[in-house]
Scaffold this motif. Sequence first.
Motif, PDB file in Angstrom:
ATOM      1  N   GLU A 238       0.491  -1.019   0.193  1.00 26.56           N
ATOM      2  CA  GLU A 238       0.218   0.122  -0.290  1.00 26.56           C
ATOM      3  C   GLU A 238       0.972   1.365  -0.106  1.00 26.56           C
ATOM      4  OE1 GLU A 238      -0.409  -2.163   2.154  1.00 26.56           O
ATOM      5  OE2 GLU A 238      -2.313  -3.472   1.672  1.00 26.56           O
TER       6      GLU A 238
ATOM      7  N   CYS B 255       4.641   0.901  -4.045  1.00 25.30           N
ATOM      8  CA  CYS B 255       3.468   0.116  -4.752  1.00 25.30           C
ATOM      9  C   CYS B 255       4.449   0.247  -6.317  1.00 25.30           C
ATOM     10  CB  CYS B 255       2.352   0.970  -4.778  1.00 25.30           C
ATOM     11  SG  CYS B 255       2.693   2.733  -6.223  1.00 25.30           S
TER      12      CYS B 255
ATOM     13  N   ARG C  58       3.010   1.908 -10.496  1.00 23.44           N
ATOM     14  CA  ARG C  58       3.594   2.909 -11.220  1.00 23.44           C
ATOM     15  C   ARG C  58       4.652   2.309 -12.333  1.00 23.44           C
ATOM     16  NH1 ARG C  58       3.342   8.282  -6.363  1.00 23.44           N
ATOM     17  NH2 ARG C  58       1.330   7.842  -6.167  1.00 23.44           N
TER      18      ARG C  58
ATOM     19  N   ASP D 179      -1.022  -2.584  -9.096  1.00 19.61           N
ATOM     20  CA  ASP D 179      -1.424  -3.109  -7.571  1.00 19.61           C
ATOM     21  C   ASP D 179      -2.658  -3.777  -7.134  1.00 19.61           C
ATOM     22  OD1 ASP D 179       1.204  -1.801  -6.980  1.00 19.61           O
ATOM     23  OD2 ASP D 179       0.191   0.473  -7.532  1.00 19.61           O
TER      24      ASP D 179
ATOM     25  N   THR E 104       3.497   5.690  -1.796  1.00 19.55           N
ATOM     26  CA  THR E 104       2.334   6.529  -2.084  1.00 19.55           C
ATOM     27  C   THR E 104       2.222   7.796  -1.515  1.00 19.55           C
ATOM     28  OG1 THR E 104       1.407   4.868  -1.063  1.00 19.55           O
ATOM     29  CG2 THR E 104       1.574   4.045  -3.182  1.00 19.55           C
ATOM     30  N   ARG E 105       2.753   7.921   0.474  1.00 18.19           N
ATOM     31  CA  ARG E 105       3.393   8.392   0.812  1.00 18.19           C
ATOM     32  C   ARG E 105       3.845   8.612   1.837  1.00 18.19           C
ATOM     33  NH1 ARG E 105      -0.325   4.418   3.262  1.00 18.19           N
ATOM     34  NH2 ARG E 105      -0.242   3.208   4.977  1.00 18.19           N
TER      35      ARG E 105
ATOM     36  N   GLU F 292       6.270  11.376   0.055  1.00 19.52           N
ATOM     37  CA  GLU F 292       5.551  10.126  -1.513  1.00 19.52           C
ATOM     38  C   GLU F 292       5.989  10.672  -2.655  1.00 19.52           C
ATOM     39  OE1 GLU F 292       0.952  11.571  -2.619  1.00 19.52           O
ATOM     40  OE2 GLU F 292       1.433  12.437  -0.952  1.00 19.52           O
TER      41      GLU F 292
END
Length: 420
Positions: free
Chosen positions: A77, A80, A83, A106, A316-317, A328
Amino acid sequence: MTVSDPGLAIPLSEINLSDIAFWERPMAEREAAFAVLRAQPGPIRFAEPEISFAPPGPGYHALVRHADIVEASRNPEVFCSGRSATSVQDLPVEFNEYFGSMINMDDPRHARLRRIVSRAFTPKMIKQFEADVQAEATRIVDDLIAGGPGGDFVTEVAARLPLKIICDMMGIPEEHYQTVFDASNVILSGGDPEFIEDLSKAAELLLGAGQRLQDLVTSLAGSRDLADDALIATLTRANIDGEKLTMQELGSFFILLVVAGNETTRNAISHGLHLFTENPDQRALLLSDFDGRVGGAVEEIVRLASPVTWMRRTVTRDHEMNGTLYREGDKVLLFYWSANRDEDVFTDPCRFDILRTEGPHVGFGGPGPHFCLGAHLARREIAVMFRELFTRLPQIRSAGEPDRLRSSFINGIKHLTCEF
């Protein structure tokens, strides 16, 4: 015997994982360089390698420790694949037509696609292929012996078994094997001049190889001669989220399976012969109790070979992991090859030891949703091939150094002379 000299010192300033020249250095220097990187307080950031068909990116963190790679793999999560997992750069959209399958996805879509094909790679299903694997291994050694005492082990032995098995599983007739083999070489070439002579044409050649494989699966999917149990037929009938796979999705799926099912196992088998040649004590150990030790031998071959050197993830973060803060959008490369030599996990990690009990290694990827779908099949093929070789040609050995693929992504061997 160790694979590298643990006393070799490489200054940190001389290590650039984005420079293809680094991947041309002797193996002992690469080993030493990654040992230096693992000893740093945290992951080192590198500029991205420049390629002609993608814009420059912001760089990436090199994850080289076993603990970092395992934790990132377990946390998709945050880290990922959607991308891009197989290129450092964010590739132009046209590449997605051929190389956008589940390895670059994903969950939940990744999980749904994986479920379709995973049934073909369970231990129960692989057992149904055992007779085919054995028959092909026997045929390969028959041909090797008939050809005389020597040859190119990669093209005459290591490449043939996984190519035959994955093509049979997919439903690809023998007359198309060479197309699959040649296209796989281009797709995973890393720009090696044997396969891509002019780097300015790399994009054209990569897309052309993808197009040839997609054309092949399209023609086979529409063939009346395709067996009902062929994987292409299964994919053609598949229903995802209430929809059939498009021809583009079918093509990219096909490309992933034939390339991954062919290239990585052939490199493990090639590395295996060289490792047993360089470590005759380990060959003697295996031959003294083949059935009892072949499982450990296969795992140790895969650990040291690490046929896929790295995979990319994108953060992702904002996230802190093992004392390092990732922002991120950061890119990270999971260097499996380095994790499999981590001194914190493996005693004398560069030594080839088929009785090794430490681990687990990450030669099939880290734990999590992207663990290698074909691991069971790869293990079976490697074990059967070495059983056939060492039963009938117990003294077969590599002669000279391997001709290594000029790539950071695949730890490949292009050619390897063998003697028996």
